[in-house]
Design a protein around this motif. Sequence first.
Motif, PDB file in Angstrom:
ATOM      1  N   GLU A 103      21.853  13.511 -53.885  1.00 53.48           N
ATOM      2  CA  GLU A 103      21.028  13.560 -52.667  1.00 53.48           C
ATOM      3  C   GLU A 103      19.830  14.480 -52.860  1.00 53.48           C
ATOM      4  O   GLU A 103      18.710  14.138 -52.484  1.00 53.48           O
ATOM      5  N   ALA A 104      20.048  15.642 -53.450  1.00 51.56           N
ATOM      6  CA  ALA A 104      18.952  16.592 -53.665  1.00 51.56           C
ATOM      7  C   ALA A 104      17.917  16.015 -54.632  1.00 51.56           C
ATOM      8  O   ALA A 104      16.711  16.183 -54.434  1.00 51.56           O
ATOM      9  N   ILE A 105      18.382  15.324 -55.640  1.00 50.76           N
ATOM     10  CA  ILE A 105      17.472  14.735 -56.625  1.00 50.76           C
ATOM     11  C   ILE A 105      16.653  13.622 -55.993  1.00 50.76           C
ATOM     12  O   ILE A 105      15.421  13.581 -56.118  1.00 50.76           O
ATOM     13  N   ALA A 106      17.315  12.729 -55.272  1.00 51.92           N
ATOM     14  CA  ALA A 106      16.604  11.629 -54.604  1.00 51.92           C
ATOM     15  C   ALA A 106      15.612  12.185 -53.585  1.00 51.92           C
ATOM     16  O   ALA A 106      14.467  11.719 -53.490  1.00 51.92           O
ATOM     17  N   SER A 107      16.038  13.185 -52.853  1.00 52.02           N
ATOM     18  CA  SER A 107      15.171  13.819 -51.863  1.00 52.02           C
ATOM     19  C   SER A 107      13.950  14.463 -52.535  1.00 52.02           C
ATOM     20  O   SER A 107      12.836  14.386 -52.009  1.00 52.02           O
ATOM     21  N   GLY A 108      14.156  15.069 -53.683  1.00 53.18           N
ATOM     22  CA  GLY A 108      13.047  15.684 -54.421  1.00 53.18           C
ATOM     23  C   GLY A 108      11.984  14.662 -54.807  1.00 53.18           C
ATOM     24  O   GLY A 108      10.782  14.915 -54.665  1.00 53.18           O
ATOM     25  N   PHE A 109      12.428  13.510 -55.272  1.00 49.97           N
ATOM     26  CA  PHE A 109      11.482  12.444 -55.629  1.00 49.97           C
ATOM     27  C   PHE A 109      10.712  11.969 -54.398  1.00 49.97           C
ATOM     28  O   PHE A 109       9.496  11.837 -54.419  1.00 49.97           O
ATOM     29  N   ARG A 110      11.439  11.714 -53.316  1.00 49.29           N
ATOM     30  CA  ARG A 110      10.792  11.234 -52.084  1.00 49.29           C
ATOM     31  C   ARG A 110       9.815  12.265 -51.538  1.00 49.29           C
ATOM     32  O   ARG A 110       8.688  11.931 -51.153  1.00 49.29           O
ATOM     33  N   ASP A 111      10.243  13.519 -51.499  1.00 50.27           N
ATOM     34  CA  ASP A 111       9.387  14.581 -50.967  1.00 50.27           C
ATOM     35  C   ASP A 111       8.126  14.753 -51.792  1.00 50.27           C
ATOM     36  O   ASP A 111       7.034  14.946 -51.255  1.00 50.27           O
ATOM     37  N   SER A 112       8.271  14.698 -53.104  1.00 48.83           N
ATOM     38  CA  SER A 112       7.118  14.842 -53.988  1.00 48.83           C
ATOM     39  C   SER A 112       6.094  13.741 -53.734  1.00 48.83           C
ATOM     40  O   SER A 112       4.893  14.003 -53.596  1.00 48.83           O
ATOM     41  N   LEU A 113       6.560  12.510 -53.656  1.00 45.41           N
ATOM     42  CA  LEU A 113       5.651  11.387 -53.386  1.00 45.41           C
ATOM     43  C   LEU A 113       5.034  11.495 -51.997  1.00 45.41           C
ATOM     44  O   LEU A 113       3.865  11.162 -51.800  1.00 45.41           O
ATOM     45  N   GLY A 114       5.799  11.977 -51.030  1.00 45.73           N
ATOM     46  CA  GLY A 114       5.258  12.176 -49.687  1.00 45.73           C
ATOM     47  C   GLY A 114       4.151  13.227 -49.678  1.00 45.73           C
ATOM     48  O   GLY A 114       3.131  13.062 -49.002  1.00 45.73           O
ATOM     49  N   LYS A 115       4.333  14.295 -50.425  1.00 42.52           N
ATOM     50  CA  LYS A 115       3.304  15.340 -50.501  1.00 42.52           C
ATOM     51  C   LYS A 115       2.054  14.826 -51.206  1.00 42.52           C
ATOM     52  O   LYS A 115       0.931  15.159 -50.818  1.00 42.52           O
ATOM     53  N   MET A 116       2.232  14.009 -52.237  1.00 45.47           N
ATOM     54  CA  MET A 116       1.082  13.420 -52.921  1.00 45.47           C
ATOM     55  C   MET A 116       0.333  12.477 -51.982  1.00 45.47           C
ATOM     56  O   MET A 116      -0.890  12.494 -51.911  1.00 45.47           O
ATOM     57  N   ARG A 117       1.092  11.663 -51.262  1.00 44.01           N
ATOM     58  CA  ARG A 117       0.498  10.754 -50.267  1.00 44.01           C
ATOM     59  C   ARG A 117      -0.344  11.543 -49.265  1.00 44.01           C
ATOM     60  O   ARG A 117      -1.486  11.199 -48.971  1.00 44.01           O
ATOM     61  N   ASP A 118       0.228  12.632 -48.764  1.00 44.77           N
ATOM     62  CA  ASP A 118      -0.472  13.446 -47.771  1.00 44.77           C
ATOM     63  C   ASP A 118      -1.713  14.105 -48.353  1.00 44.77           C
ATOM     64  O   ASP A 118      -2.747  14.212 -47.673  1.00 44.77           O
ATOM     65  N   ALA A 119      -1.645  14.533 -49.612  1.00 44.15           N
ATOM     66  CA  ALA A 119      -2.813  15.150 -50.255  1.00 44.15           C
ATOM     67  C   ALA A 119      -3.948  14.139 -50.369  1.00 44.15           C
ATOM     68  O   ALA A 119      -5.121  14.474 -50.097  1.00 44.15           O
ATOM     69  N   TYR A 120      -3.633  12.915 -50.764  1.00 42.56           N
ATOM     70  CA  TYR A 120      -4.662  11.877 -50.833  1.00 42.56           C
ATOM     71  C   TYR A 120      -5.233  11.581 -49.446  1.00 42.56           C
ATOM     72  O   TYR A 120      -6.433  11.380 -49.288  1.00 42.56           O
ATOM     73  N   GLY A 121      -4.373  11.552 -48.450  1.00 44.30           N
ATOM     74  CA  GLY A 121      -4.836  11.299 -47.083  1.00 44.30           C
ATOM     75  C   GLY A 121      -5.773  12.391 -46.592  1.00 44.30           C
ATOM     76  O   GLY A 121      -6.797  12.104 -45.958  1.00 44.30           O
TER      77      GLY A 121
END
Length: 179
Positions: A103-121
């Motif tokens: 769960e922590a690993i999957a969450s880390g991947f999702r969170d990282s991509l979410g932060k990248m998405r937000d940075a581009y936005g």
Amino acid sequence: MRTCRTSTAGKLTVVLATLAVLAGCGGGPSPRAWAASVCGALTPWRSEISKLTSSTDEQMTAQTTPAQAKENLVRLFGGAEQASETARRKVEQAGVPETENGEAIASGFRDSLGKMRDAYGRARDTIDGLGTGEATVFYGGVRAAVETLNKEYDASALDTSQLNSEELKKAFDEVPECR
């Protein structure tokens, strides 16, 4: 007779309840299947981000008007934002790998991509808010937005050294989708 029916129904209820509990506790994809799904999501994302980065670099050096550059950069960063969200959703759909700290690993991947998405936005919104009347001021604002994007992007990167699962490390090294 009634007792037999109740007993059989009761046993069936216990079996179904046990299966439901087991399904809720486990049943995630194997490390290999999860790694293949994640790499399947990230490979096109990386390709799109690479293409968008090259296009952004071209826009920074092209002989275009600030208005044209603004339109192109807003579109490019919007595309990167969308590509990041698409990858994040696909990683989310991959589920939680059946491994220690899954769960922590999957969450880390999702969170990282979410932060990248937000940075581009945020970069897109910043550039969209820049005036185009004076080229020097506009391009200075673009450079500042890109510098901020790069810092946020670097800060959001997933620390793969924290992948505490040997099974997942091995899976990422072995599955064809990750090569």
